[in-house]
Structure formats: C-alpha cells, structure tokens
Design a protein around this motif. Structure first.
Motif, mmCIF file in Angstrom:
data_model
loop_
_atom_site.group_PDB
_atom_site.id
_atom_site.type_symbol
_atom_site.label_atom_id
_atom_site.label_comp_id
_atom_site.label_asym_id
_atom_site.label_seq_id
_atom_site.Cartn_x
_atom_site.Cartn_y
_atom_site.Cartn_z
ATOM 1 N N UNK A 41 10.380 0.022 15.989
ATOM 2 C CA UNK A 41 9.962 0.885 17.098
ATOM 3 C C UNK A 41 10.537 2.289 16.926
ATOM 4 N N UNK A 42 11.805 2.373 16.540
ATOM 5 C CA UNK A 42 12.441 3.676 16.368
ATOM 6 C C UNK A 42 11.946 4.389 15.104
ATOM 7 N N UNK A 43 11.635 3.633 14.056
ATOM 8 C CA UNK A 43 11.070 4.264 12.849
ATOM 9 C C UNK A 43 9.702 4.864 13.170
ATOM 10 N N UNK A 44 8.839 4.096 13.846
ATOM 11 C CA UNK A 44 7.529 4.616 14.227
ATOM 12 C C UNK A 44 7.642 5.834 15.126
ATOM 13 N N UNK A 45 8.559 5.763 16.111
ATOM 14 C CA UNK A 45 8.745 6.890 17.025
ATOM 15 C C UNK A 45 9.338 8.091 16.295
ATOM 16 N N UNK A 46 10.314 7.831 15.400
ATOM 17 C CA UNK A 46 10.955 8.922 14.672
ATOM 18 C C UNK A 46 10.002 9.650 13.753
ATOM 19 N N UNK A 47 9.160 8.914 13.045
ATOM 20 C CA UNK A 47 8.170 9.538 12.165
ATOM 21 C C UNK A 47 7.165 10.357 12.973
ATOM 22 N N UNK A 48 6.761 9.807 14.135
ATOM 23 C CA UNK A 48 5.840 10.551 15.007
ATOM 24 C C UNK A 48 6.492 11.830 15.516
ATOM 25 N N UNK A 49 7.764 11.724 15.920
ATOM 26 C CA UNK A 49 8.489 12.900 16.414
ATOM 27 C C UNK A 49 8.596 13.966 15.325
ATOM 28 N N UNK A 50 8.829 13.529 14.088
ATOM 29 C CA UNK A 50 8.929 14.486 12.973
ATOM 30 C C UNK A 50 7.628 15.258 12.798
ATOM 31 N N UNK A 102 2.407 8.520 5.304
ATOM 32 C CA UNK A 102 2.499 8.107 3.905
ATOM 33 C C UNK A 102 3.921 8.292 3.362
ATOM 34 N N UNK A 103 4.595 9.327 3.830
ATOM 35 C CA UNK A 103 5.930 9.642 3.332
ATOM 36 C C UNK A 103 6.889 9.837 4.517
ATOM 37 N N UNK A 104 8.185 9.585 4.314
ATOM 38 C CA UNK A 104 8.760 8.956 3.129
ATOM 39 C C UNK A 104 8.315 7.497 3.026
ATOM 40 N N UNK A 105 7.756 7.141 1.877
ATOM 41 C CA UNK A 105 7.128 5.833 1.718
ATOM 42 C C UNK A 105 8.126 4.698 1.947
ATOM 43 N N UNK A 106 9.393 4.931 1.553
ATOM 44 C CA UNK A 106 10.399 3.876 1.697
ATOM 45 C C UNK A 106 10.686 3.582 3.169
ATOM 46 N N UNK A 141 0.825 -1.210 0.000
ATOM 47 C CA UNK A 141 0.000 0.000 0.000
ATOM 48 C C UNK A 141 0.861 1.263 0.000
ATOM 49 N N UNK A 142 1.982 1.231 0.721
ATOM 50 C CA UNK A 142 2.877 2.398 0.748
ATOM 51 C C UNK A 142 3.369 2.723 -0.657
ATOM 52 N N UNK A 143 3.729 1.686 -1.394
ATOM 53 C CA UNK A 143 4.191 1.888 -2.780
ATOM 54 C C UNK A 143 3.046 2.382 -3.660
ATOM 55 N N UNK A 144 1.851 1.809 -3.457
ATOM 56 C CA UNK A 144 0.669 2.199 -4.234
ATOM 57 C C UNK A 144 0.307 3.661 -3.995
ATOM 58 N N UNK A 145 0.259 4.076 -2.726
ATOM 59 C CA UNK A 145 -0.075 5.467 -2.401
ATOM 60 C C UNK A 145 0.978 6.436 -2.957
ATOM 61 N N UNK A 146 2.221 6.014 -2.901
ATOM 62 C CA UNK A 146 3.297 6.869 -3.414
ATOM 63 C C UNK A 146 3.144 7.093 -4.918
ATOM 64 N N UNK A 147 2.759 6.061 -5.632
ATOM 65 C CA UNK A 147 2.659 6.156 -7.086
ATOM 66 C C UNK A 147 1.362 6.806 -7.548
ATOM 67 N N UNK A 148 0.254 6.542 -6.850
ATOM 68 C CA UNK A 148 -1.064 6.963 -7.337
ATOM 69 C C UNK A 148 -1.682 8.107 -6.536
ATOM 70 N N UNK A 149 -1.080 8.477 -5.418
ATOM 71 C CA UNK A 149 -1.651 9.522 -4.581
ATOM 72 C C UNK A 149 -2.357 8.946 -3.372
#
Length: 469
Positions: free
Chosen positions: A193-202, A307-311, A138-146
């Motif tokens: 855990x750190x990716x989820x926390x880091x994205x939330x912090x951002x 949604x972003x960064x999707x990667x 889904x992350x790839x799909x949303x990135x490509x199609x909106x």
C-alpha cells in the motif's frame, strides 16, 4: 479432596466458560486479523474506483462505507453471545448468531451467502497473486527490453504454483493457528500500500500527474455515458469489497480472551481496523488518481502505471503475493471448519472423518487427518481451476463485494440488533434502520449489475484458459 480441588482450579484456569481451551487474543491481534482481511490487493484498485467517481463522490463514498461498517460491525459484536452480549452463550460462527436471533430460514440464507463468498474470495486471491507474479516478471522484462517491448505471459503456471502452496498451508488445522501468518500478511499489506502510494506521490510531486476531476472520468469519444454509469456501479462494488470482513468476523472474535468482554474488545478493534483501512484507502485511491487521472489502471502496481524503479514495483508485487498467501488461509479456514463440523455431526464415529494421525519429520511434529487432507486439497484445486478460467481482476472483486455487502454487513446485523433489543416495528429507530438497509441494498444491486456486465464483456473476447497479461 484437596488434591481434587486443586485439579479443578487448574482445569478452570486452562479453559473458558464453554469448556474450550482458554482464548488469548486481544485488541491488537484482532485488529491485525481485520487488517489482513480488509487491506487486500483490492486497495490497489481503489485508485481506479476513485477515477470513476471523482474526488468528491469518491471520498464521500469511502467515508460513508467506513461509517456504516463501524456501526454494523459493532452490532455484530454485540450478537456474539445470545441473548446477553456479555454473559450469554457464544455463537462460534455468523450462521449460529443468525440462527439464534433470526431463526432457521435466515440461518440457511446466511450460510449460502457467507460461505459462497468465502469460496469466491479464494478464487479472487488466486487471480490477484498470479497477476502480481506475472507483474514481477513483466517489470524485469520492461526494464531489460524497454517499455514498448512485448512482455506478455500466461497466468496459469503462477496460479498452479500458488494453488500448490495453498494445498500445503490448508493443512493448518484451525483459525487459532494463523496468528503468525496473519501478522506477516498484515505487514506485507502495508508494504505494498505504501509502495503504491509512494510511487504515485512521486509522480504528482514531479509535476507529471494527469488531470483529475471532481466527478471522475469525463464522458467523451473514449467513454460513453452508458459506460460511465456502468463503471461507477463497478467502482461501488470495489469499495464495498474493500470494507468487508463480515465473512470471518466471528472466527476473528472467537480468538478473543474472555475479559474484558469480547464485544467491548471487538468494538475497539473494529474502530481501529476500519480507521486504518479508511486512511489507507483514501491515501492509495487519492494519490493513484492524482497520478494517472482518466488513465488510472485497474491496479496501480500490476497495471503498469509505473515502470521504474522496476525493483520497487517488483517488491510491491512480492508484498501483494505474501499478503495473499496469508489472507487466503484467513478466509478459507472458516469454510474448512464449517464443512468439517458438519461432517463430524453426520458421521461422528468415522475414523476417516475424525481420526488424527501424529507424524514426525525430523524435528517437526504434526498430525494429519485424511478427510481434511483430501477435501481441502480438492477445494483448493477447484478454486485454482476456476481462477484460471476467469482471471478478471476488477470485475470479479466488484462482484464479490456487491454480493456480500448488503446481506452480511448491513441486513443481518440490523435484523439481529432489532431482535436483540426488541425494537418495536414502525418505531422511529426501526424505520431509520430499515431505511439504511434499503439504501445499502440498492447500492449492492447496482454494483452487482455493473460488475456482471464487465465480466460478460470480457468473456466474449476471451479464450478459456488462454489469458495472458
């Protein structure tokens, strides 16, 4: 005589006091196993739990659960040997410890709860893995199609693929062979855990965080008082599950070397593991709630709060799947072992049950057992089918947490401690311990009721095996 004596010394250096191959585990490896079990994908649901409870009740609840867990797991550690914590006879499973201290009836009850929960967790991990695999797509799909594009996919192919992988891994003969798999899974758990926390912090730092409250989601047109209460109950179940590794605690402890005493090493590992666990829980839960407020998704990586960064979102879900692959085996191996031990006792002379067949494929040498091959394959297939039939992430996790929290983490440890220390009935310490047990029993009941209600609501609007996310 000198030769015989030499052989005896050599033999004693290779085995432990129970005649089994010398254990080599230590505080580090034990802590790794604990983290692999407790820091599951449920940690990403703690932001949702925090949103239901609010800042003050949510934080206090997580810390209280952690404190209770440290205390009761240390009681469990002292009961690894019977009757003396240091020199007594080993209990290889939780059931054996309960039988030694509390007798046969409690032994059976413990087994039903413990291994029933282990089986349930394998279903939960299959759901989690498929959800993360779909989230990558889904992350790839949303990135490509909106972000408004139709990106819904069936979980079933991913569950089947995960199940096929687990059929292969389930042929690992025993828990002692899981160290490398468990270590990789523990590292992956920190990754997501750190990716989820880091994205939330951002989100919070950028000033785009949603309003949050001291006492959680506000009652209003979108949330009735009754629904608020049910969600609080379910949130308690999510937190209770996140604190649990009682189902495999003795399997973990049985990997420890004999000196220093196992109970002392395990207590250090309990403190380290639960402290790390609690810090991660507060970090993920708090930052996720601060980022999304009332709209916090059930899982901050698979619920597409980001949604972003999707990667990076996709990488976080790759880490979840990696962790689930290892954690599935850490939880399934004790269940496999108890069934195979029982079969061996009933049919000790059966080649089908007991005979190992050495096999070599290229440079890879291994042995397989027909009973192990067939029964473990059937178990994984059944667990995968159940997951496909009922793929409800938060409610299922909460139910499993509620079922196991009071009996396995509180009731049995307290009762074994009372029996071991011969604490007098109605003494002050006895009354305090029973009060703690009763309060935790009430928490388990309300959490189970809340999660069952959530599952029943989902089942009414769900077509069997047709779920898409």
């Amino acid at each position: 005589m000198e030769v015989e004596a030499g052989k005896s010394v050599s033999r004693s250096a290779e085995v432990d006091d129970d005649g089994k191959i010398k254990r080599t585990g230590n505080v580090f490896t034990t802590t790794t196993h604990i983290i692999t079990v407790v820091v599951g994908a449920g940690v990403l649901a703690l932001a949702w739990a925090m949103a239901q409870l609010g800042w003050i009740p949510g934080t206090i609840t997580m810390i209280l659960f952690a404190c209770i867990s440290v205390y009761t797991y240390n009681l469990i550690a002292d009961c690894y040997r019977y009757p003396d914590p240091i020199n007594g006879k080993r209990n290889y499973t939780y059931m054996q410890a309960v039988h030694a201290y509390l007798g046969g009836t409690m032994h059976v009850l413990c087994g039903l709860i413990q291994y029933g929960k282990l089986a349930g967790l394998t279903v939960g991990y299959t759901i989690t893995s498929s959800t993360s695999l779909v989230a990558i797509k889904k992350a790839i799909c949303f990135h490509r199609r909106g972000h408004q594009a139709y990106c819904k996919f069936s979980n079933n192919p991913y569950m089947i693929g995960f199940g096929m992988l687990q059929i292969l891994l389930s042929q690992i003969p025993n828990f002692h062979k899981l160290t490398y798999l468990s270590t990789a899974a523990a590292i992956a758990s920190f990754g997501y855990a750190f990716i989820g926390s880091g994205l939330s912090l951002a989100v919070v730092v950028s000033g785009k965080g949603e309003p949050s409250r001291i006492f959680g989601n506000k009652v209003g047109p979108a949330l009735s008082e009754a629904d608020k209460i049910w969600r609080v109950f379910s949130a308690l179940g999510n937190i209770a599950l996140a604190c649990s590794y009682a189902t495999v605690v003795y399997d973990i402890m049985d990997t420890l070397k004999s000196y220093p005493p196992e109970c002392k090493q395990m207590k250090k590992a309990n403190v380290l593991g639960i402290t790390i666990m609690t810090l991660l829980f507060l970090l993920c839960g708090g930052l996720g709630y601060a980022a999304f407020g009332d709209h916090t998704p059930g899982n901050i990586l698979t619920g597409f709060g980001f949604y972003e960064p999707f990667w990076l979102v996709a990488l976080g879900n790759v880490f979840i799947v990696t962790h689930m692959v290892g954690a599935y085996q850490v939880l399934a191996q004790p269940l496999f072992r108890i069934i195979e031990m029982g079969a061996n006792l009933v049919w000790p002379r059966s080649d089908f049950i007991n005979k190992e067949y050495p096999t070599k494929i290229g440079s890879l040498t291994f042995s397989f057992n027909l009973f192990r091959l067939i029964w473990r394959t059937i178990f994984v297939a059944v667990a995968t089918t159940i997951a496909m039939a009922m793929p409800f992430f938060n409610e299922f996790l909460a139910l499993l947490g509620a079922i196991g929290f009071w009996p396995l983490i509180v009731f049995f440890p307290i009762q074994m401690h009372i029996a071991q220390k011969q604490i007098k009935t109605l003494s002050l310490k006895w009354c305090v311990l029973q009060l703690l047990s009763f309060v935790c029993f009430l928490v388990s009941v309300v959490a189970a009721v809340g999660s069952i209600r959530g599952i029943s609501k989902n089942i009414r609007k769900y077509k069997l095996f047709m779920y898409k996310q």
